[in-house]
Design an enzyme around this catalytic site. Structure first.
Site, PDB file in Angstrom:
ATOM      1  CG  ASP A 140      27.004  -5.238   1.414  1.00 57.31           C
ATOM      2  OD1 ASP A 140      26.959  -3.870   1.246  1.00 57.31           O
ATOM      3  OD2 ASP A 140      27.652  -5.497   2.310  1.00 57.31           O
ATOM      4  CB  VAL A 141      26.631  -0.997  -2.767  1.00 57.74           C
ATOM      5  CG1 VAL A 141      25.397  -1.263  -3.591  1.00 57.74           C
ATOM      6  CG2 VAL A 141      26.246  -0.272  -1.678  1.00 57.74           C
ATOM      7  CE1 TYR A 184      23.260  10.149   4.258  1.00 55.65           C
ATOM      8  CE2 TYR A 184      23.544  12.726   4.338  1.00 55.65           C
ATOM      9  CZ  TYR A 184      23.003  11.545   3.758  1.00 55.65           C
ATOM     10  OH  TYR A 184      21.914  11.536   2.740  1.00 55.65           O
ATOM     11  CE  LYS A 200      24.626  10.761   0.727  1.00 49.48           C
ATOM     12  NZ  LYS A 200      23.907   9.806  -0.332  1.00 49.48           N
TER      13      LYS A 200
END
Length: 222
Positions: free
Chosen positions: A62-63, A154, A158
Site C-alpha cells: 500500500d503506497v 484528484y 495531481k
C-alpha cells in the site's frame, strides 16, 4: 550497460497505465518489480510475462503506508543490489463533486494514495538512487494539473505531484538522477472503463478532450 542488467520498479503496475509501463519495460529487457495491492491482477500479469522470461515479481504494498514502501525498497535492493528506474503510477480516481458537499473520507484517501503515495515512493527509492549516483524517476500526473476540474481531491493532488516532480528534478539532478513527469489526458484504464460502463463518463467526451481526437490507452502512455 544494457537494460538486461537494470531493475525497474512500477507502482500500481497490476493494471492501467502501470501495467502498460510494466509491459514496455519488460519488452526492453528490464527486470520489473511490481508494487500493487491487487493480488489477483498482479499474479495474472506476472504469470503471463514470466511464461517467456522470468523478469517480473509482485509485492503487495500500500503506497500510502510509508513503512511498507521503505521495507519493500530495501528488500528489492537486497535482492538485486541496484534500482535503476521508478515509475510512480499508483493512483485512484474520484467522481465529480462539490467541495462543500464532498465525502472527506474519500477525499483523504485519494490524497493518501495519489500524492502521499508518490512522496513515499520517491523518498524510499530515491535515497537508493542517490547513494548509487544514478537512476531515473517518472511520476504520473494528469492534464487536470493544468486546468481546474470539479475533482476536489484528484485535481489538486495531481497538481501537487507536478510541482513535486519539478522540485525533485532539481534536488536529484546533481546526483545523476533524471526526474520527469508525464501528464496524460483521460486514459482507458479498467477504472475509467468501469466509470464509462456505469454511465459516469461519456467516451465521446473523452475522445474529443485531447489534441489527437482518440481514446488513449495505457500502452500509449508507456
Amino acid at each position: 550497460m544494457s537494460s538486461m542488467d537494470k531493475v525497474a520498479v512500477v507502482t500500481g503496475g497490476a493494471s492501467g497505465i502501470g501495467e502498460g509501463c510494466v509491459r514496455k519495460l519488460v519488452s526492453l529487457g528490464y527486470w520489473v518489480e511490481i508494487l500493487d495491492q491487487e493480488r489477483e491482477q498482479s499474479a495474472r500479469l506476472v504469470n503471463e510475462l514470466n511464461s517467456s522470461s522470468l523478469r517480473t515479481k509482485h509485492h503487495v504494498v500500500d503506497v500510502a503506508d510509508a513503512h511498507s514502501v521503505d521495507k519493500c525498497a530495501q528488500q528489492i535492493l537486497g535482492e538485486h543490489g541496484r534500482i535503476d528506474v521508478l515509475v510512480t503510477s499508483a493512483g485512484i480516481l474520484e467522481s465529480s463533486a462539490n467541495i462543500l458537499d464532498m465525502d472527506m473520507v474519500s477525499h483523504d484517501r485519494v490524497w493518501q494514495i495519489n500524492y502521499h503515495g508518490t512522496v513515499h515512493c520517491v523518498r524510499s527509492f530515491g535515497k537508493i538512487m542517490r547513494a548509487a549516483l544514478r537512476g531515473a524517476i517518472v511520476t504520473v500526473g494528469s492534464t487536470t494539473s493544468f486546468v481546474a476540474f470539479p475533482l476536489p481531491a484528484y485535481c489538486p493532488g495531481k497538481t501537487a505531484i507536478r510541482r513535486l516532480t519539478e522540485i525533485l528534478a532539481v534536488e536529484l539532478g546533481r546526483f545523476g538522477i533524471r526526474v520527469n513527469g508525464v501528464a496524460p489526458t483521460y486514459v482507458i484504464t479498467p477504472a475509467m472503463q468501469a466509470k464509462i460502463d456505469a454511465g459516469e463518463r461519456d467516451p465521446e467526451v473523452l475522445r474529443n478532450s485531447g489534441a489527437l481526437n482518440m481514446l488513449v490507452e495505457p500502452h500509449h502512455v508507456a
